[in-house]
Design a protein around this motif. Structure first.
Motif, short mmCIF file in Angstrom:
data_model
loop_
_atom_site.label_atom_id
_atom_site.label_comp_id
_atom_site.label_asym_id
_atom_site.label_seq_id
_atom_site.Cartn_x
_atom_site.Cartn_y
_atom_site.Cartn_z
N LYS A 3 72.22 25.40 32.52
CA LYS A 3 71.52 26.51 33.14
C LYS A 3 71.43 27.70 32.20
CE LYS A 3 71.48 26.00 38.08
NZ LYS A 3 72.06 26.42 39.37
N ILE A 4 72.57 27.94 31.54
CA ILE A 4 72.57 29.07 30.62
C ILE A 4 71.51 28.87 29.53
CG2 ILE A 4 73.91 30.25 28.81
CD1 ILE A 4 76.36 29.80 30.57
N LYS A 7 68.25 29.64 30.89
CA LYS A 7 67.96 31.07 31.02
C LYS A 7 67.71 31.72 29.66
CE LYS A 7 68.34 30.76 35.32
NZ LYS A 7 67.13 30.52 36.07
N LEU A 10 64.35 31.10 28.65
CA LEU A 10 63.43 32.01 29.34
C LEU A 10 63.36 33.37 28.65
CD1 LEU A 10 63.66 31.72 33.23
CD2 LEU A 10 61.61 32.11 31.85
N LEU A 11 64.57 33.87 28.30
CA LEU A 11 64.63 35.17 27.61
C LEU A 11 63.87 35.12 26.30
CD1 LEU A 11 68.18 36.75 27.86
CD2 LEU A 11 65.96 37.85 28.22
N LEU A 13 61.58 33.09 25.51
CA LEU A 13 60.14 32.96 25.76
C LEU A 13 59.53 34.33 26.02
CD1 LEU A 13 57.74 31.00 26.37
CD2 LEU A 13 58.35 31.27 28.77
N SER A 14 60.25 35.12 26.85
CA SER A 14 59.70 36.44 27.14
C SER A 14 59.63 37.29 25.88
CB SER A 14 60.54 37.14 28.22
OG SER A 14 61.82 37.42 27.69
N ILE A 17 56.62 36.17 24.00
CA ILE A 17 55.37 36.71 24.56
C ILE A 17 55.21 38.16 24.14
CG2 ILE A 17 54.22 37.39 26.71
CD1 ILE A 17 55.43 34.93 28.01
N PHE A 18 56.32 38.88 24.27
CA PHE A 18 56.28 40.30 23.96
C PHE A 18 55.85 40.52 22.51
CE2 PHE A 18 57.83 44.46 22.99
CZ PHE A 18 57.56 45.16 24.14
N CYS A 21 52.31 39.55 21.83
CA CYS A 21 51.39 40.52 22.37
C CYS A 21 51.30 41.74 21.47
CB CYS A 21 51.85 40.93 23.77
SG CYS A 21 50.97 42.33 24.41
N LYS A 25 48.17 43.23 19.23
CA LYS A 25 47.69 44.62 19.29
C LYS A 25 47.58 45.22 17.91
CE LYS A 25 48.72 47.18 23.38
NZ LYS A 25 49.74 48.04 24.01
N LYS A 43 28.21 53.42 22.57
CA LYS A 43 28.32 53.17 24.01
C LYS A 43 26.94 53.18 24.67
CE LYS A 43 30.16 56.02 26.89
NZ LYS A 43 30.86 57.06 27.58
N ALA A 625 5.53 50.76 39.91
CA ALA A 625 5.85 49.83 40.99
C ALA A 625 4.61 49.06 41.44
CB ALA A 625 6.46 50.59 42.16
#
Lengths: 654, 186
Positions: A3-4, A7, A10-11, A13-14, A17-18, A21, A25, A43, A625
């Motif tokens: 499980k650890i 987790k 997951l960390l 992975l985040s 992503i961070f 990203c 930028k 514009k 018209a």
């Protein structure tokens, strides 16, 4: 444990992503693609900073774009018929394309240049040359219409044109091909020594801009390729590159490359002008068209001029010198200070820079290296001040940013090269896609360039856009030159061949742009200014319809009494007095284009009905018209008919 | 474990949020700028023939009509390329309505009803006064018809008389002496 592990995965992975990203930028703001998009994005509803007038080359026209967006605003018909705008099709503008060879519906438009006052762009007129049947056109920058075309006699391949002097005293047109002057029946192989090259100085009236050939300098039979005026201290001089100083008439690709050096011809036009004003030169019989469009009558008139003043340069001491310049020089560009004259030897990898002050010194000291047909040749070492060594292959044209930098195109190596005036060192280079010809910096031919962008104009695009069969578009490329390094921002397709361009800050022109023509000032002989005066008149087989348009009808819209074999003139006046409300008109079977009539304007097309029947006409510009309701009928009777002419609107014919 | 889980989720959502943030910001900036009134009614053009809206704006007898047009935000309908025929009731015509009618219509919650009434005063086409006598009815911009009768050779529009006619760049304005009220929907 498992499980650890899960987790921490997951960390991780985040975190990934961070990172991904923020990385993304970073590259968005820093990498070329991201910031380039920002720099060219205008514009919706906002306006561009510059106008770019890009010639259409073999299209014969002039296209108006915005910079930095590259958006196309208008194609101004100049030397070619344009069915969309009825230019060269309607009775009013057919005379614009008249020449000594008759009606010539096409030409090859080359070098646009904007009028100047005190060496800076004034935004009044734009001049452009027709290369094939030598002509100079003037475009009025309040209406964006061609308003004058003058044919250039004794000339052929009108290429070293149409560049203006500091106060638009003259627009100058040099001949690329030398020819017999005057034209005569003679063997081609007797070219050498017999053919001549005419350099034409066309005065521009300071008040109304009217063009007139003040004088032609009859030079030796070289090819005069490009030219530019002096400015600042060199104001009063004009410089022309030459090639084929060998005077070959055949297989020039070999025969015109024999001499190690050709010349830049330096013309002291102020001296020639004073000579002509003092009665010098001679009037020579000639035949050339001068076509002027009147904004009052909305009609062009063509006048054949029968003589031109020619000058033998050898009769004016100190008026003309030749500056030796290596390898068939093409571009002849003068920096904003007027001191440096850059010759681009197109068969060389070097650029040759002459100095105006060195030239004056060499003239004063009579530092000559022989003569050509009596014209002094200045010593190369005396006039040359620098060489940009091994800058690229096939140099063509140079423009300046006003900050001491020059930008030269190289056709063979497909690149723009930035170098420094004075030190002659190359500081940057960028590829173009592909085979670049001219380049343009807004205000480039003036004392005050606006050195923010350079537009490179390419002859070949191959794979750069979606394919469109064997013929693919040509392109312009926009570079940001505000930093140390050039940055490619944008590619955009062009109309015809983007041969050369003139750029100008939008605020110098936009404020003067005309919105519509005042109906009360319309002096067209067939204009009608209200519906009550609309009518139809017969003069033998000619029938004149005095017609008006207003949202959303023609007056009259029912016409009877026309007969097979008549020639029917539709003189149509647009009664609108609103910005951006043109009307169009077309007639079934008319052997011509539509009309596109601006508010307050009158235009005419002709229709020769060949078949009995009732034939409709309609408005071709989606005006309102009730645009689809804007239509009418003409009844065509047999030749033998005695039905009288009648016309009406909104009632039965009586 | 739960804490770790939460941190991980938080980190992911934060990362995603920060990814999308920039684009959300720019969209909202765009949106706020576009709330400014734009369109053909707001182009500065002093040279062209005045259009139907400009004629109303310049008339001291039509201040109520102008206030109504602005409250209903139908300016752009009066300045388009047309052609339009606009029936313009005078201030006196509005004043003749039952007391409180105009005040009530000018309330923001009645914007739709007001716009409907105003559109009932506009028809497509450039219809001159004498030309109007040729019609029994004309279709108005709110999709309802107004009846035309001819009295003493002159067109009477839904009971309103034409006091004056002013040609406009995009059509014609007929000044009328009564407000046209749309018939109740069937």
């Amino acid at each position: 444990m498992k499980k650890i592990f899960k987790k921490s995965f997951l960390l991780l992975l985040s975190a990934a992503i961070f990172t991904a990203c923020s990385n993304g930028k970073k590259s968005d703001s820093g990498a070329l693609s991201g910031s380039a998009a920002e720099k060219v994005y205008v514009k919706p509803g906002d306006h561009d900073e510059f106008y770019a007038f890009i010639s259409g080359g073999f299209s014969g026209q002039l296209a108006v774009y915005g910079l930095p967006s590259g958006r196309l605003f208008k194609v101004i018909p100049v030397f070619s018929q344009d069915a969309e705008k009825a230019y060269g099709y309607n009775e009013e503008t057919k005379p614009m394309l008249n020449t000594s060879h008759g009606f010539v519906p096409w030409d090859d438009s080359h070098h646009p240049d904007i009028s100047q006052t005190a060496g800076e762009l004034d935004g009044r007129y734009l001049f452009i040359n027709g290369n094939n049947t030598p002509r100079i056109a003037k475009v009025d920058l309040t209406t964006f219409e061609t308003t004058e075309i003058i044919e250039v006699p004794n000339s052929a391949g009108n290429h070293s044109s149409s560049f203006v002097t500091e106060n638009t005293e003259y627009v100058v047109a040099g001949t690329r091909f030398s020819v017999p002057v005057p034209q005569r029946d003679m063997p081609i192989n007797e070219y050498k020594g017999n053919f001549k090259g005419a350099l034409s100085f066309i005065s521009v009236d300071p008040e109304d801009g009217e063009m007139d050939i003040k004088f032609q300098i009859i030079m030796p039979g070289f090819n005069y390729d490009l030219s530019h005026p002096g400015r600042g201290d060199s104001h009063g001089w004009f410089f022309f590159t030459t090639y084929n100083t060998e005077e070959a008439s055949t297989l020039l690709e070999v025969n015109a490359s024999q001499n190690d050096k050709d010349f830049i011809a330096a013309i002291n036009w102020k001296k020639v002008e004073a000579y002509v004003n003092g009665g010098g030169g001679k009037k020579m019989p000639a035949n050339y068209a001068h076509n002027v469009y009147s904004e009052e009558t909305h009609t062009a008139t063509s006048t054949m001029k029968k003589s031109v003043t020619v000058v033998d340069p050898r009769e004016i001491p100190g008026a003309v010198y030749l500056l030796p310049t290596p390898k068939s020089p093409h571009g002849c560009d003068v920096d904003p200070s007027g001191e440096y004259i850059v010759g681009s030897g197109k068969l060389s990898s070097n650029l040759t820079v002459h100095s105006f002050s060195n030239m004056i010194k060499a003239i004063d000291e009579e530092n000559f290296d022989g003569d050509a047909y009596g014209i002094p040749i200045l010593s190369f070492d005396a006039v040359n001040t620098g060489t940009v060594e091994q800058a690229g292959l096939g140099p063509l044209h140079t423009e300046f940013d006003g900050e001491g930098n020059a930008y030269t195109t190289f056709f063979i190596s497909s690149e723009v090269v930035k170098w420094k005036l004075g030190t002659w060192e190359v500081v940057d280079r960028k590829p173009t896609y592909y085979s670049v010809g001219h380049l343009m910096i807004p205000g480039g031919n003036s004392r005050k360039p606006f050195g923010k962008y350079v537009v490179a104009m390419n002859k070949i695009t191959k794979d750069r856009y979606l394919p469109t069969g064997p013929e693919v578009t040509q392109s312009a490329q926009l570079f940001d030159i505000s930093g140390d390094k050039m940055e490619l921002l944008l590619d955009f397709p062009t109309i015809g061949e983007p041969h050369y361009a003139a750029g100008i800050p939008a605020d110098l022109i936009a404020k003067n742009s005309k919105k519509f023509y005042a109906l009360e000032d319309n002096k067209h002989p067939y204009a009608v200014k209200n519906e009550a005066d609309t009518r139809v008149e017969r003069k033998g087989k000619d029938v004149h319809i005095y017609m008006t348009t207003i949202r959303s009808h023609f007056a009259p819209d029912n016409i009877e009494g026309i007969k097979v074999g008549d020639k029917v003139y539709f003189h149509v006046t647009n009664l609108e007095q609103d910005y951006d409300v043109p009307h169009g008109v077309s007639m079934i079977g008319a052997n011509t284009s539509e009309l596109l009539i601006m508010p307050g304007q009158t235009e005419t097309f002709t229709w020769e009905p060949k078949q009995v029947g009732v034939w409709p006409f309609y408005c071709t510009d989606f005006c309102s018209a009730l645009h689809q309701e804007m239509q009418g009928y003409v009844r065509v009777s047999p030749r033998s008919s005695t039905l009288p002419l009648s016309w009406s609107l909104g009632e039965d014919i009586e | 474990m739960k804490l770790l889980n939460f941190i991980a989720l938080f980190a992911i959502s934060y990362a995603i949020a920060s990814c999308t943030n920039s684009s959300t910001e720019s969209t909202s900036a765009e949106a706020s700028e576009e709330t400014e009134r734009t369109g053909q009614a707001f182009i500065k053009d002093e040279g062209s023939t005045p259009n139907c809206l400009q004629i109303a704006l310049g008339s001291p007898d039509h201040t109520t009509l102008v206030a109504a047009v602005q409250a209903a935000q139908v300016e752009n309908a009066l300045v388009n390329v047309g052609p339009l025929t606009v029936f313009a009731p005078t201030n006196a015509a509005f004043a003749a309505l039952p007391e409180g009618t105009v005040e009530n219509l000018l309330k923001p919650e009645n914007k739709g009803a007001l716009a409907d009434i105003l559109k009932y005063h506009v028809t497509p086409g450039n219809l001159k006064a004498d030309f109007l006598t040729k019609f029994k009815k004309i279709g108005q911009a709110n999709n309802q018809n107004v009846a035309i009768t001819v009295v003493d050779g002159k067109a009477v529009i839904g009971g309103a008389n034409i006091i004056a006619s002013v040609p406009a760049g995009n059509g014609i304005v007929h000044v009328i002496d009564a407000v046209l009220l749309p018939p109740p929907a069937e």
